[in-house]
Design a protein around this motif. Structure first.
Motif, mmCIF file in Angstrom:
data_model
loop_
_atom_site.group_PDB
_atom_site.id
_atom_site.type_symbol
_atom_site.label_atom_id
_atom_site.label_comp_id
_atom_site.label_asym_id
_atom_site.label_seq_id
_atom_site.Cartn_x
_atom_site.Cartn_y
_atom_site.Cartn_z
ATOM 1 N N GLU A 137 0.986 -1.140 -0.230
ATOM 2 C CA GLU A 137 -0.013 0.359 -0.058
ATOM 3 C C GLU A 137 0.785 0.768 -0.376
ATOM 4 O OE1 GLU A 137 -0.282 -1.367 4.597
ATOM 5 O OE2 GLU A 137 0.222 -2.312 2.137
ATOM 6 N N ALA A 138 1.887 1.298 0.103
ATOM 7 C CA ALA A 138 3.248 1.785 0.470
ATOM 8 C C ALA A 138 3.305 2.313 -0.832
ATOM 9 C CB ALA A 138 4.007 1.866 1.450
ATOM 10 N N VAL A 139 3.964 1.887 -1.691
ATOM 11 C CA VAL A 139 4.354 2.186 -3.104
ATOM 12 C C VAL A 139 2.450 2.681 -3.755
ATOM 13 C CG1 VAL A 139 4.682 1.000 -5.085
ATOM 14 C CG2 VAL A 139 5.133 0.238 -3.682
ATOM 15 N N MET A 140 1.530 1.922 -3.260
ATOM 16 C CA MET A 140 0.004 2.898 -3.920
ATOM 17 C C MET A 140 0.196 3.304 -3.775
ATOM 18 S SD MET A 140 -1.945 -0.816 -3.298
ATOM 19 C CE MET A 140 -3.591 0.198 -4.268
ATOM 20 N N ARG A 141 0.263 4.040 -2.295
ATOM 21 C CA ARG A 141 0.087 5.434 -1.750
ATOM 22 C C ARG A 141 0.745 6.683 -2.350
ATOM 23 N NH1 ARG A 141 1.012 4.592 3.149
ATOM 24 N NH2 ARG A 141 -1.303 3.830 3.721
ATOM 25 N N ARG A 142 2.091 6.310 -3.433
ATOM 26 C CA ARG A 142 3.226 6.650 -3.662
ATOM 27 C C ARG A 142 2.721 6.822 -5.356
ATOM 28 N NH1 ARG A 142 9.267 5.598 -4.164
ATOM 29 N NH2 ARG A 142 10.532 6.773 -5.701
ATOM 30 N N ALA A 143 2.307 6.408 -5.739
ATOM 31 C CA ALA A 143 1.813 6.939 -7.023
ATOM 32 C C ALA A 143 0.660 7.235 -7.239
ATOM 33 C CB ALA A 143 1.119 5.343 -7.802
ATOM 34 N N ALA A 144 -0.553 7.279 -5.698
ATOM 35 C CA ALA A 144 -1.666 8.091 -5.534
ATOM 36 C C ALA A 144 -1.309 9.385 -5.628
ATOM 37 C CB ALA A 144 -2.854 7.420 -5.088
ATOM 38 N N SER A 145 0.423 9.087 -5.067
ATOM 39 C CA SER A 145 -0.371 10.987 -4.734
ATOM 40 C C SER A 145 0.080 12.166 -6.333
ATOM 41 C CB SER A 145 1.125 10.523 -4.246
ATOM 42 O OG SER A 145 2.450 10.972 -5.006
ATOM 43 N N HIS A 146 0.819 11.213 -7.195
ATOM 44 C CA HIS A 146 0.908 11.995 -7.959
ATOM 45 C C HIS A 146 -0.780 12.174 -9.125
ATOM 46 C CE1 HIS A 146 5.009 11.775 -8.477
ATOM 47 N NE2 HIS A 146 5.164 10.062 -8.264
ATOM 48 N N PHE A 147 -1.604 11.483 -8.620
ATOM 49 C CA PHE A 147 -2.541 12.041 -9.277
ATOM 50 C C PHE A 147 -4.132 13.487 -9.098
ATOM 51 C CE2 PHE A 147 -2.732 7.464 -10.187
ATOM 52 C CZ PHE A 147 -3.064 7.484 -12.091
ATOM 53 N N VAL A 148 -3.046 13.765 -7.546
ATOM 54 C CA VAL A 148 -3.323 14.850 -7.166
ATOM 55 C C VAL A 148 -2.702 16.413 -8.308
ATOM 56 C CG1 VAL A 148 -3.272 16.541 -4.826
ATOM 57 C CG2 VAL A 148 -3.165 13.340 -4.743
ATOM 58 N N GLY A 149 -4.075 16.616 -8.140
ATOM 59 C CA GLY A 149 -3.476 18.382 -8.385
ATOM 60 C C GLY A 149 -4.768 18.349 -10.322
ATOM 61 N N THR A 150 -4.453 19.663 -10.459
ATOM 62 C CA THR A 150 -5.033 19.650 -11.661
ATOM 63 C C THR A 150 -4.506 19.407 -13.462
ATOM 64 O OG1 THR A 150 -6.352 21.942 -11.453
ATOM 65 C CG2 THR A 150 -6.270 21.090 -13.486
ATOM 66 N N HIS A 151 -4.527 17.823 -13.562
ATOM 67 C CA HIS A 151 -4.286 16.926 -14.850
ATOM 68 C C HIS A 151 -5.145 17.268 -15.690
ATOM 69 C CE1 HIS A 151 -0.923 16.624 -11.999
ATOM 70 N NE2 HIS A 151 -1.627 16.406 -11.382
ATOM 71 N N ASP A 152 -4.504 16.540 -17.232
ATOM 72 C CA ASP A 152 -5.313 15.702 -17.936
ATOM 73 C C ASP A 152 -4.938 14.429 -17.655
ATOM 74 O OD1 ASP A 152 -6.246 15.274 -20.799
ATOM 75 O OD2 ASP A 152 -5.503 16.333 -21.602
ATOM 76 N N PHE A 153 -6.865 14.188 -17.765
ATOM 77 C CA PHE A 153 -6.899 12.454 -17.278
ATOM 78 C C PHE A 153 -7.279 11.592 -18.206
ATOM 79 C CE2 PHE A 153 -7.126 14.883 -12.430
ATOM 80 C CZ PHE A 153 -5.862 14.366 -12.400
#
Length: 249
Positions: A137-153
């Motif tokens: 879950e620590a690796v998942m959490r690190r990946a998830a953090s990069h989705f935070v913010g305004t982006h083109d999804f």
């Protein structure tokens, strides 16, 4: 004409999503039929979002218009006696004419649940994604953090409903483990088709070592759906929180 907002919850397993469809049973159709028998005229509901087939809602808001004088406090019980047990109306509120369940929603939170154990759990069938391979879950959490913010999804969007833009703002994406259950909570100003499920699948791919969690920004920048992880199954997804200026929750 009164504008009534309904707060409800539902288990989506038996339904082909929220939105009314010609050849499939949906939550909206089932709710509209029950409401029509209460207010004695056809009803059209506007929902907070188009949850997909098999997706659940712990919290959901819909609104409809009626000439009926039935008091709001009587609507939940009256409607629930006409609904199947997997849809429950918990509150009815008269709202301004301008209120719209989807247009007035400020932001939404979805929770995706993963049952991460070598052996399955009968009570999580169609309620969480049974994933027997151990996830970090620590690796998942690190990946998830990069989705935070305004982006083109665009990279985590399946082909479906057309939208003017694929840019969204994610306010938080938290990954928390409690025993064998991993919960991924995502809050945004709006979501694209299958966006949460694809984000979860991407975090799982990172946890499996198929790419680095720090590759997520490049994946988003590339806007290529096949570069991201898979779309997680619908049964683990729940709408869990909504924000409105009006007191409808």
């Amino acid at each position: 004409m009164r504008n009534i907002a309904l707060k409800l919850m539902y288990v989506g397993t038996a339904y082909h999503g929220w939105q009314v469809q010609k050849n499939a049973v949906t939550v909206a159709e089932t709710l509209e039929k029950a409401l029509a028998t209460v207010v004695c005229h056809p009803v059209k509901c506007t929902g907070a979002g188009r949850t997909d087939a098999g997706v659940h809602a712990e919290v959901y808001i819909a609104n409809f218009r009626t000439h009926s004088k039935i008091p709001c406090e009587r609507i939940p019980l009256a409607v629930n006696t006409r609904l199947p047990e997997d849809i429950v109306v918990v509150k009815a509120t008269e709202v301004p004419e301008s209120f719209n369940a989807i247009g007035s929603c400020l932001k939404k939170e979805y929770t995706y649940r993963i049952y991460n154990s070598r052996l399955g759990n009968a009570f999580y069938v169609n309620r969480a994604w049974f994933y027997p391979k151990r996830l970090d879950e620590a690796v998942m959490r690190r990946a998830a953090s990069h989705f935070v913010g305004t982006h083109d999804f665009a990279a985590v969007r399946s082909v479906g409903t057309q939208t003017k833009t694929t840019v969204r703002t994610v306010h938080y994406f938290d990954v928390v483990r409690s025993g064998d259950l991993i919960e991924c909570k995502v809050c945004a100003d709006g979501f694209l088709y299958n966006m949460v499920r694809a984000m979860v699948g991407t975090c799982i791919y990172a946890a499996e070592g198929k790419f680095s969690p720090d590759d997520v920004p490049a994946i988003l920048e590339g806007k290529c759906r096949t570069a991201a992880g898979p779309t997680a199954p619908p049964g683990g997804l729940y709408m869990t929180r909504l924000w409105y200026n009006e007191d409808v929750l």
